[in-house]
Design an enzyme around this catalytic site. Sequence first.
Site, short mmCIF file in Angstrom:
data_model
loop_
_atom_site.label_atom_id
_atom_site.label_comp_id
_atom_site.label_asym_id
_atom_site.label_seq_id
_atom_site.Cartn_x
_atom_site.Cartn_y
_atom_site.Cartn_z
CG ASP A 124 32.93 85.27 56.49
OD1 ASP A 124 33.22 84.86 55.35
OD2 ASP A 124 33.37 84.77 57.54
CG ASP A 153 35.34 84.30 52.88
OD1 ASP A 153 34.91 83.19 52.53
OD2 ASP A 153 36.30 84.42 53.64
CG ASP A 157 31.42 81.66 56.53
OD1 ASP A 157 30.35 81.44 55.90
OD2 ASP A 157 32.54 81.65 55.97
NE ARG A 210 32.51 77.00 51.41
CZ ARG A 210 33.61 77.67 51.72
NH1 ARG A 210 33.55 78.72 52.50
NH2 ARG A 210 34.78 77.29 51.23
#
Length: 332
Positions: A124, A153, A157, A210
């Site tokens: 991330d 990724d 997050d 997302r």
Amino acid sequence: MKLPITFAFAPLLLAASAWPTGCDFSLVGFGKDNPIGPTTGGEGGESVTVSSVDALVSAVADDAPRIVYAKGTFNLTSRLLIGSNKSLVGAGKGANILGSGITINGKTNVIVRNLGIRFILDNDGITTQNSTRVWIDHNEFESDINHGPDYYDGQCDIVRASDWITVSWNYFHDHWKSSLVGNSDVLRDVDYGHLHITYHHNYWRNESTRGPAGRFGHQHVYNNLYEDFLYQAIHSRSDNQVLVEGNVFMGNTSEALSTYGLVIPMDSPNTSPEGDPELDGFANLGAKNDWGPASINITQVGNFTKAPYKYKLTPLNQVQKVVKAGAGLGKI
Ligand SMILES: *[C@@H]1O[C@H](CO)[C@@H](O)[C@H](O)[C@H]1NC(C)=O
Ligand SMILES: *[C@@H]1O[C@H](CO)[C@@H](O)[C@H](O)[C@H]1NC(C)=O
Ligand SMILES: *[C@@H]1O[C@H](CO)[C@@H](O)[C@H](O)[C@H]1NC(C)=O
Ligand SMILES: *[C@@H]1O[C@H](CO)[C@@H](O)[C@H](O)[C@H]1NC(C)=O
Ligand SMILES: *[C@@H]1O[C@H](CO)[C@@H](O)[C@H](O)[C@H]1NC(C)=O
Ligand SMILES: *[C@@H]1O[C@H](CO)[C@@H](O)[C@H](O)[C@H]1NC(C)=O
Ligand SMILES: *[C@@H]1O[C@H](CO)[C@@H](O)[C@H](O)[C@H]1NC(C)=O
């Protein structure tokens, strides 16, 4: 006493006048108004400027309050671990973080602003885990979508019972999986009742899924601009609740908002080519959104009808202009 105060405020006034009226860049939302207190980062601590990887790593490592200005480009060889009570701020037009991303794990009271976080392979851009009071503001996150969903990724997050977070005025672009909130449907006992996050005035462009995707928490998603968010932008699943208002969708977006639990095949085609079934989430709509040509699928209306703090909505017809002008690097 008077002179330094005038000095400190002068650049602020200049910067403010360059942006559309009504552009307030101060902290708003769950990162500010929450049961444990506002995110203040390194406020009250020393200020240091760092321009080497080693100096950066050690300046943010401990839990002492410190404002760390990062100058230049930092090609990291391992994740940058940020301690509690820190403000990490890119100097001037912003600093670049390459090679490895940033981790905030088991910490509290962290601010990250004005960083360009780019092309982080197989991990991330920023992972916030088991941490509270975090403000991620005015950063730029980028990679590409040519390599599919798993080459990089997430961009930002937020997982494992993290709470009281604001993600504002970031420019997320050219990336597959943007911002996952809660990273597994089996972590219900860990995550449920946490993950209160405000996403506002972010600019998402040329992304796939997302924006954000949440499990088990509450996210207030307002005044964001989505341009070519290809497959699915806001996903609320596994009993998650979202309050969605004043957002604008432009260009090619298939689905702007869904509470249908299925994790769509385009999110993780390598691991779940048929998609991954989960419980549905909940969504409430506040002030009007402009969905453009995108669809919405609200299977369960929830009870997150009102954000428990003060905030000012940008009028829908000004969201595009204000967010494009105000989001990303070199604006604070
Ligand atoms: C960053 O460092 C890696 C080696 O750790 C190197 O392969 C890469 O080219 C560097 N990137 C830049 C932009 O300097
Ligand atoms: C810094 O962070 C720790 C938590 O890691 C907290 O207990 C402490 O009170 C903070 N210090 C200050 C001066 O805010
Ligand atoms: C979460 O962070 C706290 C420190 O804030 C630590 O005491 C605790 O062990 C961490 N929990 C997990 C599951 O990592
Ligand atoms: C989206 O990203 C891909 C690769 O990352 C690029 O080829 C394409 O031109 C981009 N599309 C737009 C509209 O920017
Ligand atoms: C929208 O994006 C999808 C996914 O990349 C693509 O298959 C489709 O052709 C695009 N539609 C338009 C009108 O550009
Ligand atoms: C919307 O949700 C329903 C479940 O209530 C599902 O059957 C349907 O396929 C979904 N529609 C889309 C377009 O995903
Ligand atoms: C809100 O809805 C959730 C899911 O149905 C439920 O568990 C929760 O008790 C409700 N909260 C309130 C305050 O009614």
